[in-house]
Motif scaffolding. Structure first.
Motif, short mmCIF file in Angstrom:
data_model
loop_
_atom_site.label_atom_id
_atom_site.label_comp_id
_atom_site.label_asym_id
_atom_site.label_seq_id
_atom_site.Cartn_x
_atom_site.Cartn_y
_atom_site.Cartn_z
N SER A 207 -6.81 17.84 7.98
CA SER A 207 -5.46 17.41 7.60
C SER A 207 -5.53 16.12 6.80
O SER A 207 -6.27 15.21 7.14
N ASP A 208 -4.74 16.06 5.74
CA ASP A 208 -4.63 14.83 4.99
C ASP A 208 -3.59 13.94 5.70
O ASP A 208 -2.57 14.44 6.17
N VAL A 209 -3.88 12.66 5.77
CA VAL A 209 -2.97 11.71 6.43
C VAL A 209 -2.76 10.54 5.49
O VAL A 209 -3.71 9.84 5.13
N ILE A 210 -1.51 10.33 5.11
CA ILE A 210 -1.13 9.22 4.23
C ILE A 210 -0.31 8.25 5.07
O ILE A 210 0.60 8.66 5.80
N LEU A 211 -0.63 6.97 4.97
CA LEU A 211 0.11 5.94 5.70
C LEU A 211 0.99 5.15 4.75
O LEU A 211 0.58 4.81 3.64
N ARG A 212 2.19 4.84 5.22
CA ARG A 212 3.10 3.97 4.48
C ARG A 212 3.65 2.93 5.47
O ARG A 212 4.45 3.27 6.34
N SER A 213 3.20 1.70 5.32
CA SER A 213 3.71 0.60 6.13
C SER A 213 4.92 0.01 5.42
O SER A 213 4.77 -0.58 4.34
N VAL A 214 6.08 0.19 6.00
CA VAL A 214 7.30 -0.24 5.32
C VAL A 214 8.39 -0.52 6.35
O VAL A 214 8.50 0.16 7.36
N ASP A 215 9.18 -1.53 6.07
CA ASP A 215 10.33 -1.88 6.90
C ASP A 215 11.57 -1.24 6.28
O ASP A 215 12.06 -1.67 5.24
N LEU A 216 12.08 -0.20 6.92
CA LEU A 216 13.21 0.55 6.38
C LEU A 216 14.55 -0.10 6.67
O LEU A 216 15.59 0.45 6.30
N THR A 217 14.54 -1.28 7.29
CA THR A 217 15.81 -2.02 7.43
C THR A 217 16.16 -2.73 6.14
O THR A 217 17.26 -3.27 6.00
N GLU A 218 15.23 -2.74 5.18
CA GLU A 218 15.48 -3.33 3.87
C GLU A 218 15.80 -2.19 2.89
O GLU A 218 14.96 -1.32 2.64
N SER A 219 17.00 -2.20 2.35
CA SER A 219 17.49 -1.09 1.52
C SER A 219 16.55 -0.74 0.37
O SER A 219 16.30 0.43 0.09
N ALA A 220 16.03 -1.74 -0.32
CA ALA A 220 15.15 -1.48 -1.47
C ALA A 220 13.90 -0.71 -1.04
O ALA A 220 13.40 0.14 -1.77
N ASN A 221 13.40 -1.00 0.17
CA ASN A 221 12.20 -0.33 0.66
C ASN A 221 12.42 1.16 0.87
O ASN A 221 11.48 1.96 0.76
N VAL A 222 13.64 1.54 1.20
CA VAL A 222 13.95 2.95 1.44
C VAL A 222 13.72 3.75 0.16
O VAL A 222 13.04 4.78 0.17
N HIS A 223 14.27 3.28 -0.93
CA HIS A 223 14.09 3.97 -2.21
C HIS A 223 12.63 3.92 -2.67
O HIS A 223 12.10 4.91 -3.19
N GLU A 224 11.98 2.78 -2.48
CA GLU A 224 10.56 2.66 -2.86
C GLU A 224 9.70 3.65 -2.09
O GLU A 224 8.79 4.27 -2.66
N LEU A 225 9.98 3.82 -0.80
CA LEU A 225 9.23 4.80 -0.01
C LEU A 225 9.41 6.19 -0.60
O LEU A 225 8.42 6.88 -0.87
N TYR A 226 10.65 6.59 -0.79
CA TYR A 226 10.88 7.95 -1.29
C TYR A 226 10.22 8.14 -2.65
O TYR A 226 9.54 9.14 -2.89
N ASP A 227 10.39 7.18 -3.53
CA ASP A 227 9.79 7.29 -4.87
C ASP A 227 8.27 7.38 -4.82
O ASP A 227 7.66 8.08 -5.63
N SER A 228 7.67 6.70 -3.84
CA SER A 228 6.20 6.72 -3.74
C SER A 228 5.66 8.08 -3.32
O SER A 228 4.46 8.33 -3.44
N LEU A 229 6.53 8.96 -2.84
CA LEU A 229 6.10 10.27 -2.35
C LEU A 229 6.53 11.41 -3.27
O LEU A 229 6.34 12.58 -2.95
N LYS A 230 7.10 11.09 -4.41
CA LYS A 230 7.66 12.11 -5.31
C LYS A 230 6.63 13.14 -5.78
O LYS A 230 7.01 14.27 -6.10
N ASP A 231 5.35 12.79 -5.82
CA ASP A 231 4.34 13.72 -6.31
C ASP A 231 3.83 14.67 -5.22
O ASP A 231 3.03 15.56 -5.51
N LEU A 232 4.31 14.50 -4.00
CA LEU A 232 3.87 15.35 -2.89
C LEU A 232 4.81 16.55 -2.73
O LEU A 232 5.99 16.47 -3.07
N ASP A 233 4.28 17.61 -2.16
CA ASP A 233 5.08 18.78 -1.79
C ASP A 233 5.43 18.60 -0.31
O ASP A 233 4.58 18.80 0.56
#
Length: 193
Positions: free
Chosen positions: A52-78
């Motif tokens: 299994s491939d495992v990708i880690l994303r350390s991010v504080d989702l209480t910060e609004s900008a981080n929410v969009h950055e997280l999603y954008d960072s995963l756009k190339d994944l299925d």
């Protein structure tokens, strides 16, 4: 390769869900603030499912900008499944709450979940076999004493997800929305709240 995203993966329900999915051979994107706990979980997942491939994303989702950055960072994944599990509670009477803490709870429990769900629905609405799972609580269906604000956030999660599920079904979407509303569960949740 298809992935399952789990927010709030560093402990509790998210942590255990990752291990269950790893045993089923799923590749995972594990999201949480605590990098050390994510790395520990990655090691456990790899021991259970070396392929299994495992990708880690350390991010504080209480910060609004981080929410969009997280999603954008995963756009190339299925991404076949998106699990919004990140959240925290508060066990104070409303008159005693810490307003800054409540603001963070609202941003995490409601705003981050809604933004991530909305973006996922936009991108995967017509993709067969896709699911968004939002974690609510038993407190999302009844008020718990000294947890009015927390319960209100979970009432939102339950209503939003149930409404979304109906909307998707009525529009003929292939994506499904589900809500998980566990009762009190033995995790670090109460200690951290």
């Amino acid at each position: 390769m298809k992935y399952t995203v789990i927010t709030g993966a560093s402990s509790g329900i998210g942590y255990e869900t990752a291990k269950v999915l790893a045993k089923k051979g799923k590749s995972l994107v594990l999201v949480a603030r605590r990098t050390d706990e994510l790395e520990k979980l990655r090691d456990e997942v790899k021991a259970l499912a070396p392929d299994s491939d495992v990708i880690l994303r350390s991010v504080d989702l209480t910060e609004s900008a981080n929410v969009h950055e997280l999603y954008d960072s995963l756009k190339d994944l299925d991404i076949e499944t998106w699990i919004n599990n990140a959240g925290f509670g508060d066990f104070d009477n409303v008159k005693d709450v810490s307003v800054p803490k409540i603001e963070k709870m609202l941003r995490l429990n409601i705003e981050a979940l809604t933004v991530l769900t909305s973006r996922y629905v936009h991108d995967y609405h017509d993709v067969e076999g896709t699911t968004v799972l939002n974690v609510s609580s038993g407190g999302g269906y009844r008020i718990v004493p000294n947890a009015v604000t927390y319960c209100a956030t979970k009432f939102y999660v339950s209503a939003y997800t149930e409404g979304l599920a109906q909307e998707l079904k009525n529009s003929g979407a292939k994506l499904r929305a589900k809500v998980l509303a566990p009762a009190a569960t033995e995790t670090e949740f109460a200690d951290r709240s």
